[in-house]
Design a protein around this motif. Structure first.
Motif, PDB file in Angstrom:
ATOM      1  N   LEU B 381      39.425  41.088  34.408  1.00 12.52           N
ATOM      2  CA  LEU B 381      40.151  42.059  34.650  1.00 12.52           C
ATOM      3  C   LEU B 381      39.735  43.326  35.462  1.00 12.52           C
ATOM      4  CD1 LEU B 381      43.099  42.347  34.018  1.00 12.52           C
ATOM      5  CD2 LEU B 381      42.860  43.692  32.376  1.00 12.52           C
ATOM      6  N   LEU B 382      38.195  43.723  34.901  1.00 12.78           N
ATOM      7  CA  LEU B 382      37.711  44.980  35.300  1.00 12.78           C
ATOM      8  C   LEU B 382      37.297  44.874  36.752  1.00 12.78           C
ATOM      9  CD1 LEU B 382      35.503  45.834  32.255  1.00 12.78           C
ATOM     10  CD2 LEU B 382      37.136  46.934  33.140  1.00 12.78           C
ATOM     11  N   LYS B 383      36.980  43.553  37.249  1.00 11.71           N
ATOM     12  CA  LYS B 383      36.825  43.446  38.705  1.00 11.71           C
ATOM     13  C   LYS B 383      37.911  44.066  39.578  1.00 11.71           C
ATOM     14  CE  LYS B 383      34.210  38.968  38.614  1.00 11.71           C
ATOM     15  NZ  LYS B 383      34.743  37.480  38.825  1.00 11.71           N
ATOM     16  N   GLY B 384      38.949  44.078  38.985  1.00 16.33           N
ATOM     17  CA  GLY B 384      40.024  44.582  39.778  1.00 16.33           C
ATOM     18  C   GLY B 384      40.491  45.999  40.004  1.00 16.33           C
ATOM     19  N   VAL B 385      39.764  46.816  38.857  1.00 16.82           N
ATOM     20  CA  VAL B 385      40.141  48.294  38.778  1.00 16.82           C
ATOM     21  C   VAL B 385      39.351  48.945  39.940  1.00 16.82           C
ATOM     22  CG1 VAL B 385      40.175  47.945  36.099  1.00 16.82           C
ATOM     23  CG2 VAL B 385      38.028  48.773  37.419  1.00 16.82           C
ATOM     24  N   SER B 386      40.131  49.923  39.958  1.00 12.72           N
ATOM     25  CA  SER B 386      39.707  50.882  41.038  1.00 12.72           C
ATOM     26  C   SER B 386      38.141  51.759  40.814  1.00 12.72           C
ATOM     27  CB  SER B 386      40.637  51.919  41.634  1.00 12.72           C
ATOM     28  OG  SER B 386      40.738  52.923  40.592  1.00 12.72           O
ATOM     29  N   LEU B 387      37.503  52.211  41.843  1.00 14.65           N
ATOM     30  CA  LEU B 387      36.202  52.838  41.508  1.00 14.65           C
ATOM     31  C   LEU B 387      36.355  53.967  40.444  1.00 14.65           C
ATOM     32  CD1 LEU B 387      33.339  52.539  42.401  1.00 14.65           C
ATOM     33  CD2 LEU B 387      33.895  54.162  44.297  1.00 14.65           C
ATOM     34  N   LEU B 388      37.508  54.710  40.759  1.00 15.57           N
ATOM     35  CA  LEU B 388      37.608  55.710  39.912  1.00 15.57           C
ATOM     36  C   LEU B 388      37.838  55.354  38.259  1.00 15.57           C
ATOM     37  CD1 LEU B 388      38.168  58.814  39.273  1.00 15.57           C
ATOM     38  CD2 LEU B 388      40.681  58.467  40.024  1.00 15.57           C
ATOM     39  N   GLU B 389      38.697  54.158  38.188  1.00 15.12           N
ATOM     40  CA  GLU B 389      38.728  53.837  36.775  1.00 15.12           C
ATOM     41  C   GLU B 389      37.507  53.193  36.424  1.00 15.12           C
ATOM     42  OE1 GLU B 389      43.461  52.606  37.884  1.00 15.12           O
ATOM     43  OE2 GLU B 389      41.811  51.113  37.670  1.00 15.12           O
ATOM     44  N   LYS B 442      45.947  59.931  35.634  1.00 16.28           N
ATOM     45  CA  LYS B 442      46.801  58.873  36.121  1.00 16.28           C
ATOM     46  C   LYS B 442      46.033  57.551  36.077  1.00 16.28           C
ATOM     47  CE  LYS B 442      50.932  59.757  37.338  1.00 16.28           C
ATOM     48  NZ  LYS B 442      52.025  59.218  36.737  1.00 16.28           N
ATOM     49  N   HIS B 446      46.231  54.438  33.635  1.00 12.66           N
ATOM     50  CA  HIS B 446      46.243  53.142  33.683  1.00 12.66           C
ATOM     51  C   HIS B 446      45.500  52.106  33.312  1.00 12.66           C
ATOM     52  CE1 HIS B 446      46.059  50.143  37.290  1.00 12.66           C
ATOM     53  NE2 HIS B 446      47.166  50.057  37.160  1.00 12.66           N
ATOM     54  N   TYR B 485      31.007  44.601  40.248  1.00 12.24           N
ATOM     55  CA  TYR B 485      32.036  45.128  40.859  1.00 12.24           C
ATOM     56  C   TYR B 485      31.539  45.136  42.319  1.00 12.24           C
ATOM     57  CZ  TYR B 485      35.718  48.467  41.850  1.00 12.24           C
ATOM     58  OH  TYR B 485      36.761  49.088  42.299  1.00 12.24           O
ATOM     59  N   ARG B 486      32.771  44.732  43.294  1.00 17.83           N
ATOM     60  CA  ARG B 486      32.463  44.697  44.800  1.00 17.83           C
ATOM     61  C   ARG B 486      32.272  45.912  45.282  1.00 17.83           C
ATOM     62  NH1 ARG B 486      36.696  40.702  47.335  1.00 17.83           N
ATOM     63  NH2 ARG B 486      37.978  42.210  46.246  1.00 17.83           N
ATOM     64  N   ASP B 487      31.300  45.844  46.338  1.00 22.79           N
ATOM     65  CA  ASP B 487      30.997  47.339  47.070  1.00 22.79           C
ATOM     66  C   ASP B 487      30.917  48.451  46.092  1.00 22.79           C
ATOM     67  OD1 ASP B 487      31.695  45.715  49.154  1.00 22.79           O
ATOM     68  OD2 ASP B 487      33.947  46.316  49.050  1.00 22.79           O
TER      69      ASP B 487
END
Lengths: 483, 501
Positions: B381-389, B442, B446, B485-487
């Motif tokens: 699930l953490l792979k899909g979080v945004s960088l900020l998150e 925000k 999330h 995490y990608r990139d």
């Protein structure tokens, strides 16, 4: 079999980047009468296509009455959930003709199981048997809410087909992982399917579907129309993606941004300031809007429809100089969150005093607010700070939030920070009450306790700074350990 | 209800699977494989030689069977039949062919119930065993064989603690099942007392010669939570005072079920307990798996092609069970849980993808679905979080390192701000910018909606920025997520993986 291949190809076309999941689901479903997995949990981030894919997949492959879709937020009690499921399985819809009743009254799991085992009598002659031959599907969206419906609902649903001896497959959709569903005494574990996040290519493909395929014609000042083709949309989507993807993985939010920014992006083309192929120039012209949007990511202070209205107004008012219109749009994005919140003069001081009381430790009150300057204590400050810095300054009051204070302390601070004598006509308790009504102050003690009332200040630092500035009070000087 | 009601317990301590993930799996499997080979009691020498011969191309099993192309359409039906029968078994709708590892318990229970059915002895008994150890299957199997032996000279009433959550609904269900089976007139009751009185009169009126009734109480421990345990008391009471012959079989996975019973209920219970264990050795475990996946050869099948297919299928299964890759998957499950259901879960996908094109089971499919089912979902699930998150999560990890286990948004944001200042000062903030507090809030909310971050107390007493939270991730999971995490910008990577301060 051929039919199936057609369906899966069509679904894969409609859902880019989901072909593995589609294959898995289709193979698990098999033919309509095949036995299936008792329960499946599909999890993934929000807007990763869970609901839309499952609904599309079921509606294209099997008859409508074979599956029931339930959103657990809409149907939040067992009765609503089960009755709706049975209604959908019997293609019954509550309407005027049947006095908006359900086909069967189901109050709890026990009744539901009865209905499953004995069938639903449609009329005198026929009974709808559920799941005796073909698999029935029960899709539960937002399945995390099931945990609040009673302790036995979820474990029972997970092994529904075994308990009822019927061919029923329960599909749970959720954004949270299965570990959070586990109960203390355990239960049948569902098959877990993850919907991974979209890759860049998939995201761009989905974004581009919001544009019509034949492109779009826009009017350009003096020069007729200019055709925007697919490549233009592609380059625009790429720009959006490259700016926002790092901090916004939510596809719906990205689409919202696209809808917001596209009219602004093509504006220079309308005015004749740039050509369609000059992406770099267009990008540079739209840069300030992008920066604004990054600051307002997810906040949605202005709704899409409102935005569309504004931009269309802007297009109508092309004749006026475009710069002023642009500026107004920026101003619209930068809606002032603080609002123009005006309080009476002394009430502002009351609020400031309560803020100071909430965030300053009482032992420093003498230093800050005593009328006679106490030089000795000020020197000690440095020593004290180094001693308290154990957690890297992360436990300071500024970060911990407001502390409750006795009202007497706040009043003492209040009288110390106002310079002049207070007018007798000002009723301080009334002001405190009105601040409490405005939720700027919170009362932490019970209302029936009259003396020794304690309050908390409920405003942010930015807000109090604005208030302090309006009465020319330098609040920074009075705050302890603030950065 | 309290037992089921708590779900927070597992959050803080992820299972030993926790740090697993896809890229590590390959290595671990290779390791497993070496262990496997060096383990003599697992695979005998001659077998392991053969296994390693087969190992190189795992699809070897499929290529060996003779071509059956001329009977393509009939093959498809055979495959479909095979698929359905296996699916029925792994979805636990039909009973397994053999219960070899439970034969002792089977005999005990069978003897007990036979006494009730034949002689009219009343009995009560408790089956205790872990989830998936075969309690329900055992009871169903016994009932099935009794039905065969004694025709329908007895009645069964099946209740489930999950479904009948109070005595009222349990009574209604009992009356429903009894009236349905014995063709009594349908009666509806208005009050609890009335229906209880009816039922008791029904059950107490008989003598030893009347039709015996077998009560099966699944999730027995939940019945003990009903008010005053009235149902259990009455059932055990009837069982003890030899009136109408009844047998009460309770199924539970709680070892301390006896403690839950009230004194008066306990004293009426026979204290007969049958314990069920999962297969103790890997050999038993894998043979149980194999028996579920194999196709029975029955005499009723006369078609030559069909029998060939079944034989070939079982042969392919034999090769599958010599495949080290496949055995490693099964072995892993055995080492972790001994739960056959975990194996079933992995089997669903390969079995349901059986078709005329690939009519036999292959090891690679099992391997893939095995990875899918045991991947640590939080890391996924953490792979899909945004960088900020992600940065916020790392910030929380840093707070944890400083032994600040509960924190609020303000602290996290402050930590994030410090980090951004640091990177900007050193000029590493490539493409990153400090987000405004509202945007970060925000993102924080999330994370809260994924329940990766949970509030410490359920009632909010202060503004949400100051609400104390705790993170539901292990430090290792955090650094793992950063690494995967990608990139991920190098500054964040360094910060996230770097040693605790």
């Amino acid at each position: 079999m051929n039919d199936m291949a057609d369906h899966s190809a069509e679904l894969k076309r409609r859902f880019p980047g989901r072909s593995d999941q589609i294959d898995t689901l289709l193979s698990l479903m098999g033919r309509p009468a095949d036995p299936t997995v008792p329960s499946i949990l599909i999890y993934g981030h929000s807007s990763s296509g869970k609901t839309s894919l499952v609904r599309d997949l079921l509606s294209t492959t099997i008859a409508r009455k074979q599956w029931a879709y339930i959103n657990c937020i809409e149907r939040h009690t067992p009765r609503m959930m089960f009755e709706h499921a049975v209604n959908e399985w019997c293609s019954w819809s509550p309407s005027w003709d049947n006095q908006f009743t359900s086909i069967a009254r189901i109050d709890n799991l026990n009744d539901f199981l009865c209905v499953l085992k004995e069938g639903v009598p449609l009329n005198q002659h026929s009974t709808e048997m559920i799941g005796d031959k073909e698999t029935r599907y029960l899709v539960l969206d937002r399945a995390e809410r099931l945990r609040d419906m009673g302790a036995t609902i979820l474990p029972a649903l997970l092994r529904l087909s075994e308990i009822s001896q019927r061919n029923i497959c329960v599909i749970l959709l959720s954004t949270i992982v299965y570990e959070k569903f586990r109960t203390k005494s355990g239960s049948y574990e569902p098959l877990v399917i993850r919907f991974p996040e979209y890759s860049k290519e998939d995201t761009l493909q989905i974004l581009r579907r919001d544009f019509s395929e034949d492109g779009m014609d826009i009017e350009v000042e003096d020069k007729g129309t200019v055709h925007l083709n697919d490549d233009f949309f592609r380059s625009f989507s790429e720009v959006i993606y490259s700016i926002f993807f790092q901090n916004c993985k939510d596809l719906n939010e990205l689409r919202h941004l696209v809808a917001l920014l596209f009219p602004l992006f093509i504006n220079p083309i309308r005015d004749g300031r740039a050509k369609t192929h000059e992406t770099a120039k267009l990008f540079k012209l739209a840069q300030p809007y992008f920066a604004e949007a990054t600051d307002k990511l997810y906040l949605r202070e202005i709704s899409s429809s409102e935005w569309a209205k504004r931009t269309s107004e802007m297009a109508d008012a092309k004749t006026t100089t475009s710069h002023t219109v642009d500026a107004s749009v920026i101003a619209a994005i930068r809606t002032n969150a603080k609002g123009d919140f005006d309080l009476p003069y002394y009430t502002k001081f009351l609020l400031i005093a309560s803020y100071l009381a909430s965030y300053n430790p009482p032992r420093f009150d003498v230093r800050y607010f005593a009328k006679v300057a106490d030089e000795k204590k000020k020197k000690k400050r440095g020593i004290h700070k180094s001693a308290s810095d154990k957690s890297g300054g992360k436990m300071r009051q500024q970060l911990l939030g407001p502390k409750a204070f006795p009202v007497e302390r706040m009043l003492a601070i209040f009288y110390s920070i106002i310079d002049d004598k207070l007018d007798d006509a000002i009723d301080i308790p009334v002001q405190i009450t009105s601040l409490t009504t405005l939720r700027l102050l919170l009362r932490t003690t019970n209302m029936d306790k009259l003396d020794g009332a304690k309050y908390k200040c409920n405003v942010s630092f930015d807000f109090i700074r604005g208030v302090a500035r309006s009465v020319r009070f330098e609040i920074d000087k009075y705050l302890f350990d603030f950065i | 209800m309290t037992i089921l009601g708590k779900r927070k317990a597992d959050d803080a301590s992820p299972s030993c699977l926790a740090s697993d993930n896809q890229s590590e799996d390959l290595e671990t499997v290779v390791q497993d494989f070496t262990i496997l080979e060096s383990n003599p009691f697992l695979v005998s020498d001659s077998e392991s030689d053969r296994a390693s011969d087969v190992a190189d191309p795992p699809e070897n099993g499929i290529s060996t069977p003779p071509p059956v192309t001329e009977h393509d359409s009939s093959l498809a039906t055979y495959v479909q039949e095979a698929k359905n029968s296996i699916l029925d078994r792994i979805s636990e709708r039909s009973l397994p062919i053999d219960l070899s590892n439970l034969s002792e318990q089977y005999d005990k229970l069978h003897h007990l119930l036979e006494q009730t059915v034949k002689v009219g002895e009343s009995n009560s008994c408790l089956l205790i065993g872990n989830r998936g150890s075969g309690k329900t299957v055992l009871v169903r199997k016994v009932i099935q064989s009794l039905q065969k032996e004694h025709k329908d000279n007895f009645l069964t009433v099946e209740l489930n603690g999950l479904i009948q959550t109070d005595d009222r609904s349990a009574l209604r269900e009992i009356t429903r099942q009894l009236t349905r089976e014995s063709q009594m007139e349908d009666r509806s009751f208005t009050s609890f007392a009335e229906s209880l009185a009816f039922l008791l009169s029904l059950l107490k009126s008989g003598s030893k010669s009347t039709t015996p009734v077998i009560f099966i109480l699944d999730e027995f421990d939940l019945f003990a939570q009903h008010t005053k345990q009235a149902l259990l008391y009455n059932l055990f009471d009837i069982a003890q005072s030899s009136q109408n012959p009844i047998a009460v079989i309770g199924l539970t996975c709680r070892l301390d079920t006896m403690e839950l019973l009230e004194k008066r209920v306990k004293s009426r219970f026979s204290h007969r307990q049958i314990y069920l264990y999962p297969p103790s050795s890997f050999g038993d475990f894998s043979s149980a798996t194999k028996s579920v996946l194999s196709l029975p050869m029955s005499d009723s099948i006369t078609d030559e092609n069909h029998t060939t297919y079944i034989r070939n299928f079982n042969e392919a299964l034999d090769t599958l069970f010599q495949d080290p890759l496949f055995l490693a998957v099964i072995r892993r499950i055995f080492d972790l849980t001994k739960d056959l259901r975990m194996v079933f879960k992995i089997c669903f996908q390969p079995v349901s993808s059986l078709s005329a094109q690939n009519p036999f089971l292959t090891a690679t499919q099992f391997y893939d679905s095995g990875i899918m089912q045991r991947a640590d979902s939080k890391t996924e699930l953490l792979k899909g979080v945004s960088l900020l998150e992600l940065i916020l999560i790392v910030s929380m990890g840093k707070l944890l390192d400083r032994e600040t286990s509960t924190f609020n948004f303000q602290m996290v944001y402050d930590e994030y701000k410090d980090f951004m200042n640091m990177t900007q000062a050193s000029g590493h903030s490539f493409g990153m910018k400090l987000y405004k507090r509202a945007v970060a809030l925000k993102a924080f909310e999330h994370l809260q909606s994924f329940e990766l971050v949970c509030p410490v107390e359920s009632v909010a007493k202060c503004p949400k920025e100051y609400r104390m939270m705790k993170i539901m991730l292990e430090p290792s999971q955090i650094s793992n997520a950063v690494a995967k995490y990608r990139d991920c910008p190098t500054a964040v990577k360094k910060w996230g993986i770097g040693n605790p301060l």
